[in-house]
Design a protein around this motif. Structure first.
Motif, mmCIF file in Angstrom:
data_model
loop_
_atom_site.group_PDB
_atom_site.id
_atom_site.type_symbol
_atom_site.label_atom_id
_atom_site.label_comp_id
_atom_site.label_asym_id
_atom_site.label_seq_id
_atom_site.Cartn_x
_atom_site.Cartn_y
_atom_site.Cartn_z
ATOM 1 N N PRO A 1 34.962 32.669 35.465
ATOM 2 C CA PRO A 1 34.587 33.104 36.815
ATOM 3 C C PRO A 1 35.781 33.700 37.564
ATOM 4 N N PRO A 2 35.634 34.861 38.201
ATOM 5 C CA PRO A 2 36.762 35.534 38.869
ATOM 6 C C PRO A 2 37.422 34.685 39.944
ATOM 7 N N GLY A 3 36.674 33.774 40.556
ATOM 8 C CA GLY A 3 37.250 32.960 41.622
ATOM 9 C C GLY A 3 38.171 31.861 41.134
ATOM 10 N N ARG A 4 38.300 31.722 39.822
ATOM 11 C CA ARG A 4 39.184 30.694 39.256
ATOM 12 C C ARG A 4 40.149 31.352 38.268
ATOM 13 N N ARG B 1 40.893 39.349 26.050
ATOM 14 C CA ARG B 1 40.195 40.086 27.103
ATOM 15 C C ARG B 1 38.792 39.513 27.293
ATOM 16 N N ALA B 2 38.078 39.329 26.188
ATOM 17 C CA ALA B 2 36.708 38.817 26.277
ATOM 18 C C ALA B 2 36.684 37.402 26.846
ATOM 19 N N GLU B 3 37.631 36.556 26.434
ATOM 20 C CA GLU B 3 37.650 35.183 26.935
ATOM 21 C C GLU B 3 37.957 35.139 28.426
ATOM 22 N N LEU B 4 38.911 35.942 28.863
ATOM 23 C CA LEU B 4 39.276 35.936 30.277
ATOM 24 C C LEU B 4 38.165 36.525 31.140
ATOM 25 N N GLU B 5 37.438 37.499 30.614
ATOM 26 C CA GLU B 5 36.349 38.100 31.376
ATOM 27 C C GLU B 5 35.174 37.145 31.539
ATOM 28 N N PRO C 1 53.659 12.839 39.620
ATOM 29 C CA PRO C 1 52.857 14.067 39.545
ATOM 30 C C PRO C 1 53.591 15.243 40.160
ATOM 31 N N VAL C 2 53.450 16.412 39.561
ATOM 32 C CA VAL C 2 54.142 17.598 40.079
ATOM 33 C C VAL C 2 53.181 18.738 40.410
ATOM 34 N N LEU C 3 51.944 18.668 39.944
ATOM 35 C CA LEU C 3 50.993 19.734 40.248
ATOM 36 C C LEU C 3 50.512 19.626 41.693
ATOM 37 N N GLN C 4 50.465 20.764 42.370
ATOM 38 C CA GLN C 4 49.934 20.798 43.723
ATOM 39 C C GLN C 4 48.437 20.484 43.705
ATOM 40 N N PRO C 5 47.887 19.985 44.846
ATOM 41 C CA PRO C 5 46.470 19.566 44.870
ATOM 42 C C PRO C 5 45.491 20.641 44.406
ATOM 43 N N ASP C 6 45.764 21.911 44.723
ATOM 44 C CA ASP C 6 44.801 22.958 44.340
ATOM 45 C C ASP C 6 45.064 23.523 42.950
ATOM 46 N N ALA C 7 46.071 22.975 42.250
ATOM 47 C CA ALA C 7 46.425 23.536 40.946
ATOM 48 C C ALA C 7 45.298 23.357 39.935
ATOM 49 N N ARG C 8 44.515 22.296 40.083
ATOM 50 C CA ARG C 8 43.470 22.016 39.096
ATOM 51 C C ARG C 8 42.284 22.968 39.189
ATOM 52 N N ARG C 9 42.280 23.814 40.202
ATOM 53 C CA ARG C 9 41.212 24.824 40.256
ATOM 54 C C ARG C 9 41.478 25.965 39.278
ATOM 55 N N PRO D 1 44.701 46.319 32.209
ATOM 56 C CA PRO D 1 45.267 45.929 33.508
ATOM 57 C C PRO D 1 44.234 45.374 34.480
ATOM 58 N N ASP D 2 42.958 45.670 34.249
ATOM 59 C CA ASP D 2 41.908 45.125 35.122
ATOM 60 C C ASP D 2 41.760 43.615 34.980
ATOM 61 N N LEU D 3 42.422 43.024 33.967
ATOM 62 C CA LEU D 3 42.395 41.565 33.822
ATOM 63 C C LEU D 3 43.278 40.875 34.854
ATOM 64 N N GLY D 4 44.159 41.622 35.504
ATOM 65 C CA GLY D 4 45.130 41.038 36.423
ATOM 66 C C GLY D 4 44.555 40.015 37.388
#
Length: 285
Positions: A103-106, A96-100, A37-45, A128-131
Motif C-alpha cells: 500500500p502506498p501509504g506505508r 518492483r512488483a513486490e514494492l508495487e 528500544p530505539v525505534l520511534q513510535p511510528d517506525a512500525r508503520r 524511479p516511480d518506486l521512490g
C-alpha cells in the motif's frame, strides 16, 4: 596473480555527498544490545523488506536472525522473493512488483545485503516511480561499484566454467549473476543508469583482519592483490552508494551481519544490527 593490482572503482576517500554516521550507529547498537528500544513510535508503520544476496540457498539460517528480531519487536518484516542466483535486472523487476503491491501509504524500508543491495538499487534506478513506495534503502556490504573478485572469477576460465555449472546447471540460476557484479559490468550499468534516486540511503561498509573469520583467507588475498580493506568479498569503498549516509565498521566480515555466529566471535549480531540500522535509516540523523 600479482599483488597491488589497481581497482577501477570509485575514488578513494569519502565520495561526494556522503556523511559518516558510524558514531550514531554505535550508540543505537549499544542501546539495542542493552535491551533499550530505539525505534520511534511510528517506525512500525513501515514494513521492512529483506533482500538477500548471491547463493543464499546454500546457507541455512541466512538472514533468519534479522527477520526474527524485527518480528519480535513488532515490525512487519518479510523476505523478498528474488532469485539469489538471478541477474540484477531480473531481480530488479521482482522487487518492483513486490514494492508495487505494498500500500502506498506505508512506504517500505528495504534492508538489502550484498548482491541484494545492487538488485535493490537497480530497481530504484530502473523504476524511479518506486521512490514514494520506499522509505529508505539500507545497503549492507553491497558491491555497488562492483566486486573485483567477481571479475577475477570471470577471467579464470576453469573457475568460470565451474561457477556457471553450479549456478545454471545445479541451481537454475542466471549465467550473468556473478558477471553482473564485476567492476566493468557495474561501471557500464551506472553509465547507462546513473544513480539519481531521491530515496534516503544508508550504506554499510565493513572490513576484517580477524584470523578467526571464515573469510580470513579471501580478505587477506584481496588486500594483497588490490591493497584495499575489505570484508572478504567486497572492498569497503565499493559498498558506499553516492550521496548516502555511511556506517563504517571494522572487524566485521561478509557473513557477520546476516548469520548468528558464536557469542564473542563477531563484533556485531544480526538482530541488534538490523534494528539499529533500521532506526538510523528512519530517524534521519
Amino acid at each position: 596473480m600479482r599483488s597491488g593490482c589497481a581497482v577501477p572503482g570509485p575514488p578513494s576517500g569519502s565520495p561526494a555527498g556522503t556523511r559518516d554516521v558510524t558514531a550514531r550507529f554505535r550508540a543505537l547498537y549499544a542501546d539495542v544490545a542493552a535491551g533499550r528500544p530505539v525505534l520511534q513510535p511510528d517506525a512500525r508503520r513501515h514494513p521492512v523488506l529483506l533482500v538477500g544476496g548471491l547463493l543464499t540457498a546454500f546457507y541455512p539460517g541466512y538472514m533468519a536472525d534479522n527477520l526474527r528480531h524485527l518480528r519480535r519487536i513488532g515490525v512487519d518484516a518479510r523476505r523478498a522473493r528474488v532469485n539469489p542466483q538471478g541477474s540484477v535486472a531480473g531481480n530488479a523487476e521482482v522487487l518492483r512488483a513486490e514494492l508495487e503491491r505494498q500500500p502506498p501509504g506505508r512506504p517500505t524500508v528495504v534492508f538489502a545485503h550484498s548482491k541484494g543491495g545492487v538488485d535493490a538499487a537497480a530497481a530504484l534506478s530502473l523504476h524511479p516511480d518506486l521512490g514514494p513506495r520506499v522509505r529508505a534503502l539500507v545497503a549492507v556490504q553491497a558491491p555497488f561499484h562492483g566486486a573485483p573478485v567477481a571479475g577475477d572469477l570471470g577471467r579464470a576460465r576453469r573457475v568460470k566454467a565451474l561457477v556457471d555449472r553450479l549456478l545454471v546447471g545445479a541451481l537454475g540460476g542466471h549465467p550473468g549473476a556473478v558477471a553482473d557484479l564485476a567492476v566493468e559490468a557495474r561501471r557500464a550499468f551506472l553509465a547507462s543508469h546513473p544513480w539519481t534516486s531521491a530515496v534516503p540511503v544508508l550504506s554499510v561498509a565493513t572490513s576484517t583482519r580477524s584470523p578467526l573469520s571464515p573469510f580470513a583467507v579471501s580478505a587477506a588475498w584481496i588486500r594483497r592483490r588490490y591493497g584495499e580493506e575489505n570484508d572478504g568479498l567486497v572492498i569497503a569503498r565499493d559498498a558506499v552508494i553516492p550521496g548516502s549516509r555511511v556506517v563504517r565498521l571494522g572487524d566485521v566480515d561478509h557473513a557477520a551481519p546476516v548469520f548468528g555466529g558464536l557469542p564473542g566471535l563477531a563484533a556485531v549480531r544480526p538482530g541488534p544490527l538490523t534494528e539499529a540500522l533500521v532506526a538510523l535509516a528512519l530517524d534521519g540523523a
